[in-house]
Design a protein around this motif. Structure first.
Motif, PDB file in Angstrom:
ATOM      1  N   GLU A 183      -3.457 -37.653 -48.975  1.00 14.01           N
ATOM      2  CA  GLU A 183      -4.248 -36.940 -47.977  1.00 14.01           C
ATOM      3  C   GLU A 183      -5.425 -37.796 -47.504  1.00 14.01           C
ATOM      4  O   GLU A 183      -5.731 -37.840 -46.305  1.00 14.01           O
ATOM      5  CB  GLU A 183      -4.744 -35.625 -48.578  1.00 14.01           C
ATOM      6  N   ALA A 184      -6.094 -38.453 -48.456  1.00 14.05           N
ATOM      7  CA  ALA A 184      -7.248 -39.284 -48.088  1.00 14.05           C
ATOM      8  C   ALA A 184      -6.826 -40.524 -47.294  1.00 14.05           C
ATOM      9  O   ALA A 184      -7.594 -41.040 -46.470  1.00 14.05           O
ATOM     10  CB  ALA A 184      -8.000 -39.702 -49.348  1.00 14.05           C
ATOM     11  N   PHE A 185      -5.596 -40.990 -47.536  1.00 17.22           N
ATOM     12  CA  PHE A 185      -5.124 -42.204 -46.865  1.00 17.22           C
ATOM     13  C   PHE A 185      -5.057 -42.020 -45.350  1.00 17.22           C
ATOM     14  O   PHE A 185      -5.333 -42.950 -44.582  1.00 17.22           O
ATOM     15  CB  PHE A 185      -3.743 -42.589 -47.411  1.00 17.22           C
ATOM     16  N   VAL A 186      -4.706 -40.810 -44.932  1.00 25.68           N
ATOM     17  CA  VAL A 186      -4.587 -40.569 -43.488  1.00 25.68           C
ATOM     18  C   VAL A 186      -5.910 -40.858 -42.793  1.00 25.68           C
ATOM     19  O   VAL A 186      -5.980 -41.588 -41.785  1.00 25.68           O
ATOM     20  CB  VAL A 186      -4.132 -39.111 -43.237  1.00 25.68           C
ATOM     21  N   ARG A 205      -6.923 -44.708 -43.117  1.00 25.34           N
ATOM     22  CA  ARG A 205      -6.165 -45.594 -42.230  1.00 25.34           C
ATOM     23  C   ARG A 205      -6.671 -45.496 -40.786  1.00 25.34           C
ATOM     24  O   ARG A 205      -6.859 -46.514 -40.102  1.00 25.34           O
ATOM     25  CB  ARG A 205      -4.685 -45.219 -42.285  1.00 25.34           C
ATOM     26  N   LEU A 206      -6.921 -44.265 -40.335  1.00 24.20           N
ATOM     27  CA  LEU A 206      -7.433 -44.093 -38.971  1.00 24.20           C
ATOM     28  C   LEU A 206      -8.796 -44.755 -38.801  1.00 24.20           C
ATOM     29  O   LEU A 206      -9.075 -45.409 -37.789  1.00 24.20           O
ATOM     30  CB  LEU A 206      -7.528 -42.607 -38.635  1.00 24.20           C
ATOM     31  N   ALA A 207      -9.675 -44.572 -39.812  1.00 19.90           N
ATOM     32  CA  ALA A 207     -11.010 -45.165 -39.732  1.00 19.90           C
ATOM     33  C   ALA A 207     -10.933 -46.680 -39.708  1.00 19.90           C
ATOM     34  O   ALA A 207     -11.638 -47.358 -38.925  1.00 19.90           O
ATOM     35  CB  ALA A 207     -11.853 -44.686 -40.908  1.00 19.90           C
ATOM     36  N   ALA A 208     -10.072 -47.260 -40.573  1.00 23.57           N
ATOM     37  CA  ALA A 208      -9.949 -48.718 -40.636  1.00 23.57           C
ATOM     38  C   ALA A 208      -9.363 -49.263 -39.335  1.00 23.57           C
ATOM     39  O   ALA A 208      -9.829 -50.282 -38.791  1.00 23.57           O
ATOM     40  CB  ALA A 208      -9.064 -49.114 -41.824  1.00 23.57           C
ATOM     41  N   ARG A 209      -8.326 -48.575 -38.801  1.00 24.95           N
ATOM     42  CA  ARG A 209      -7.707 -49.031 -37.553  1.00 24.95           C
ATOM     43  C   ARG A 209      -8.712 -48.980 -36.402  1.00 24.95           C
ATOM     44  O   ARG A 209      -8.780 -49.898 -35.568  1.00 24.95           O
ATOM     45  CB  ARG A 209      -6.498 -48.154 -37.254  1.00 24.95           C
ATOM     46  N   SER A 210      -9.519 -47.915 -36.359  1.00 21.53           N
ATOM     47  CA  SER A 210     -10.518 -47.793 -35.298  1.00 21.53           C
ATOM     48  C   SER A 210     -11.561 -48.889 -35.386  1.00 21.53           C
ATOM     49  O   SER A 210     -11.919 -49.520 -34.371  1.00 21.53           O
ATOM     50  CB  SER A 210     -11.188 -46.427 -35.394  1.00 21.53           C
ATOM     51  N   GLN A 211     -12.046 -49.144 -36.634  1.00 18.94           N
ATOM     52  CA  GLN A 211     -13.072 -50.176 -36.793  1.00 18.94           C
ATOM     53  C   GLN A 211     -12.516 -51.561 -36.468  1.00 18.94           C
ATOM     54  O   GLN A 211     -13.208 -52.385 -35.858  1.00 18.94           O
ATOM     55  CB  GLN A 211     -13.612 -50.154 -38.222  1.00 18.94           C
ATOM     56  N   ILE A 212     -11.286 -51.818 -36.829  1.00 13.90           N
ATOM     57  CA  ILE A 212     -10.659 -53.116 -36.505  1.00 13.90           C
ATOM     58  C   ILE A 212     -10.563 -53.303 -34.994  1.00 13.90           C
ATOM     59  O   ILE A 212     -10.843 -54.376 -34.433  1.00 13.90           O
ATOM     60  CB  ILE A 212      -9.266 -53.213 -37.175  1.00 13.90           C
ATOM     61  N   ALA A 268      -9.089 -57.851 -42.811  1.00 11.63           N
ATOM     62  CA  ALA A 268      -9.021 -56.405 -42.606  1.00 11.63           C
ATOM     63  C   ALA A 268      -7.658 -56.015 -42.046  1.00 11.63           C
ATOM     64  O   ALA A 268      -7.044 -55.024 -42.466  1.00 11.63           O
ATOM     65  CB  ALA A 268     -10.145 -55.956 -41.673  1.00 11.63           C
ATOM     66  N   GLU A 269      -7.172 -56.807 -41.065  1.00 13.11           N
ATOM     67  CA  GLU A 269      -5.862 -56.510 -40.486  1.00 13.11           C
ATOM     68  C   GLU A 269      -4.755 -56.673 -41.510  1.00 13.11           C
ATOM     69  O   GLU A 269      -3.795 -55.879 -41.551  1.00 13.11           O
ATOM     70  CB  GLU A 269      -5.624 -57.429 -39.282  1.00 13.11           C
ATOM     71  N   ARG A 270      -4.892 -57.682 -42.372  1.00 11.79           N
ATOM     72  CA  ARG A 270      -3.873 -57.893 -43.413  1.00 11.79           C
ATOM     73  C   ARG A 270      -3.851 -56.723 -44.411  1.00 11.79           C
ATOM     74  O   ARG A 270      -2.783 -56.225 -44.788  1.00 11.79           O
ATOM     75  CB  ARG A 270      -4.151 -59.205 -44.143  1.00 11.79           C
ATOM     76  N   GLN A 271      -5.043 -56.296 -44.841  1.00 12.70           N
ATOM     77  CA  GLN A 271      -5.121 -55.182 -45.790  1.00 12.70           C
ATOM     78  C   GLN A 271      -4.567 -53.892 -45.186  1.00 12.70           C
ATOM     79  O   GLN A 271      -3.901 -53.104 -45.850  1.00 12.70           O
ATOM     80  CB  GLN A 271      -6.576 -54.971 -46.230  1.00 12.70           C
ATOM     81  N   LEU A 272      -4.800 -53.662 -43.906  1.00 10.15           N
ATOM     82  CA  LEU A 272      -4.281 -52.467 -43.255  1.00 10.15           C
ATOM     83  C   LEU A 272      -2.762 -52.506 -43.193  1.00 10.15           C
ATOM     84  O   LEU A 272      -2.082 -51.492 -43.388  1.00 10.15           O
ATOM     85  CB  LEU A 272      -4.879 -52.326 -41.859  1.00 10.15           C
ATOM     86  N   THR A 273      -2.217 -53.693 -42.906  1.00 10.77           N
ATOM     87  CA  THR A 273      -0.753 -53.834 -42.874  1.00 10.77           C
ATOM     88  C   THR A 273      -0.161 -53.524 -44.242  1.00 10.77           C
ATOM     89  O   THR A 273       0.856 -52.824 -44.363  1.00 10.77           O
ATOM     90  CB  THR A 273      -0.379 -55.259 -42.440  1.00 10.77           C
ATOM     91  N   LEU A 274      -0.805 -54.042 -45.318  1.00 10.75           N
ATOM     92  CA  LEU A 274      -0.329 -53.770 -46.674  1.00 10.75           C
ATOM     93  C   LEU A 274      -0.401 -52.278 -46.983  1.00 10.75           C
ATOM     94  O   LEU A 274       0.506 -51.707 -47.606  1.00 10.75           O
ATOM     95  CB  LEU A 274      -1.171 -54.552 -47.691  1.00 10.75           C
ATOM     96  N   ALA A 275      -1.472 -51.650 -46.554  1.00  9.66           N
ATOM     97  CA  ALA A 275      -1.640 -50.220 -46.816  1.00  9.66           C
ATOM     98  C   ALA A 275      -0.548 -49.401 -46.149  1.00  9.66           C
ATOM     99  O   ALA A 275      -0.042 -48.428 -46.708  1.00  9.66           O
ATOM    100  CB  ALA A 275      -3.023 -49.758 -46.351  1.00  9.66           C
ATOM    101  N   GLU A 276      -0.179 -49.775 -44.937  1.00  9.54           N
ATOM    102  CA  GLU A 276       0.781 -48.984 -44.182  1.00  9.54           C
ATOM    103  C   GLU A 276       2.202 -49.118 -44.708  1.00  9.54           C
ATOM    104  O   GLU A 276       3.039 -48.234 -44.471  1.00  9.54           O
ATOM    105  CB  GLU A 276       0.714 -49.373 -42.714  1.00  9.54           C
ATOM    106  N   VAL A 277       2.480 -50.196 -45.438  1.00  9.95           N
ATOM    107  CA  VAL A 277       3.840 -50.373 -45.973  1.00  9.95           C
ATOM    108  C   VAL A 277       3.919 -50.040 -47.460  1.00  9.95           C
ATOM    109  O   VAL A 277       5.018 -50.048 -48.034  1.00  9.95           O
ATOM    110  CB  VAL A 277       4.322 -51.821 -45.741  1.00  9.95           C
TER     111      VAL A 277
END
Length: 421
Positions: A344-347, A350-357, A382-391
């Motif tokens: 639940e917290a990941f949603v 992820r949105l916050a990180a994508r917006s800040q990026i 940051a982009e690399r960590q977000l990609t890892l998080a999404e997969v």
């Protein structure tokens, strides 16, 4: 004339002072006499009490001496040994008390403290002697009553022994019936009660027979001990047979509690299976499966048709199995809750990180020539960590990666603004 009487005021003052002193001395003497009178009255009352106790004890010792002779004739010296010993002790105490009374009555002056102590000691010694002999006298009065009522009491005892004998068959039948449902360990506390009750009844009958024989022969020996032995045998047998009935009730209650506990165990097992089936961690599901299997085995064993039960031991065994299940199930729930919360917290993360990026990327693009490598490096991470998080399949690991992405994106934005203010 005035000059001649100059001393008169002084004389008057002196007279007043002397009169006041005289009044004070007189009052003090009256108070002292009052205190002394009260003390003398207290001493006199103590002396009167001591004299009454002494006379009472002396009279009782004389009467007890005669009573002991009658008791020896009726019950024998062996049965009256305690009475004789009590009489000897009381006589010694009375001699000591008379010796103290003589010291008070002789011509040698005694202090108030000595008078008080000796008077109190006389009262104590006399009262102890009296109480001791009264107790012995009451005991032998009771024994005489027993002897007088022995024929009627023995008749009643025999009828009660007969009724207890009639209960033996019922007790044996109860134990046989219980043995079809309950194990030997469950019945251990009462399994031998019929045999012990029969032996106690036999002992009671032998004692009653001995008493009857003495009474029939007109013997002078007392039968109180035999009557007491018969009563003890009856009491023992009755207690043992009552314990069978009480034990049956307790076993049935415990067995019903076991049935309720087994029904509750089925519910707990169903909940544990549902948690196992939906749990996302294979290791946790495996551990759940193990404790479910252990509890299943215990429940199946306790429900096995035709099995004799020890309800107390079975309840303890079931509780132990369910305790292990509860611990593992609680841990599994906590881990699943952690996964659900992380998902639940990941949603949001992820949105916050994508917006800040996106914001930081737009700022760097708008200021290509002014933003340095540090800001760009943080943004790339940051982009690399977000990609890892999404997969990532593990919600907890994915949440951690999304949060790292947010941290790097925020750092990159700060560095970029520093380079291009």
């Amino acid at each position: 004339m005035t000059d001649a009487l100059w001393w008169l005021p002084s004389v008057i003052v002196l007279g007043v002072v002397v009169a006041a002193i005289a009044l004070a001395v007189s009052a003090s003497r009256r108070k002292a006499r009052g205190i002394r009178a009260a003390e003398n009255a207290e001493i006199a009352e103590r002396a009167r009490t001591a004299a009454i106790s002494l006379v009472r004890a002396d009279d009782l010792i004389e009467a007890a001496t005669d009573e002991l002779g009658f008791a020896i004739a009726q019950f024998g010296e062996r049965a009256t040994a305690d009475f004789a010993a009590a009489l000897d002790v009381s006589k010694r105490q009375l001699r000591e008390a008379f010796a103290l009374k003589q010291k008070l009555d002789d011509g040698v002056p005694d202090t108030d403290t000595q008078t008080r102590q000796w008077t109190e000691q006389i009262t104590r010694l006399a009262d102890e002697a009296t109480n001791r002999l009264n107790a012995q006298t009451r005991e032998f009065d009771t024994k005489r009553v027993v002897e007088q009522n022995a024929p009627l009491q023995l008749e009643q005892l025999r009828r009660r022994l007969d009724r207890a004998t009639d209960r033996l068959a019922g007790g044996a039948a109860t134990l046989d019936r219980l043995a079809t449902t309950y194990s030997a360990s469950a019945l251990a506390a009462i399994s031998g009660n019929v045999q012990r009750a029969r032996a106690a009844i036999d002992e009671g009958r032998r004692a009653a027979d001995a008493a009857d024989a003495r009474l029939a022969a007109g013997a002078t020996e007392p039968v109180g001990d035999q009557v007491s032995a018969a009563e003890h045998g009856l009491f023992t047998a009755t207690t043992l047979l009552d314990a069978i009935e009480t034990g049956e009730d307790q076993l049935h209650v415990a067995f019903a509690s076991l049935g309720t506990a087994l029904a509750g165990a089925e519910t707990e097992l169903a909940e544990a299976r549902a948690l196992r089936d939906r749990h996302e961690e294979s290791e946790t599901s495996t551990e759940l499966n193990r404790v479910i299997a252990d509890a299943d085995t215990v429940v199946a064993e306790l429900r096995r048709p035709g099995r004799v039960s020890d309800p107390a031991a079975d309840l303890a065994r079931l509780r132990e199995a369910l305790d292990g299940l509860d611990v593992t199930r609680s841990e599994a729930r906590n881990r699943q809750l952690r996964l659900d919360n992380a998902r639940e917290a990941f949603v949001g993360a992820r949105l916050a990180a994508r917006s800040q990026i996106g914001i930081t990327r737009d700022f760097i693009t708008a200021n290509r020539g002014r933003v340095g490598a540090d800001a760009r490096t943080r943004l790339a991470e940051a982009e690399r960590q977000l990609t890892l998080a999404e997969v990532e399949a593990d919600p907890v690991t994915a949440l951690d990666a999304a949060r790292r992405a947010m941290t790097h994106a925020t750092d990159a934005d700060a560095l970029a603004h520093y380079d291009a203010p």
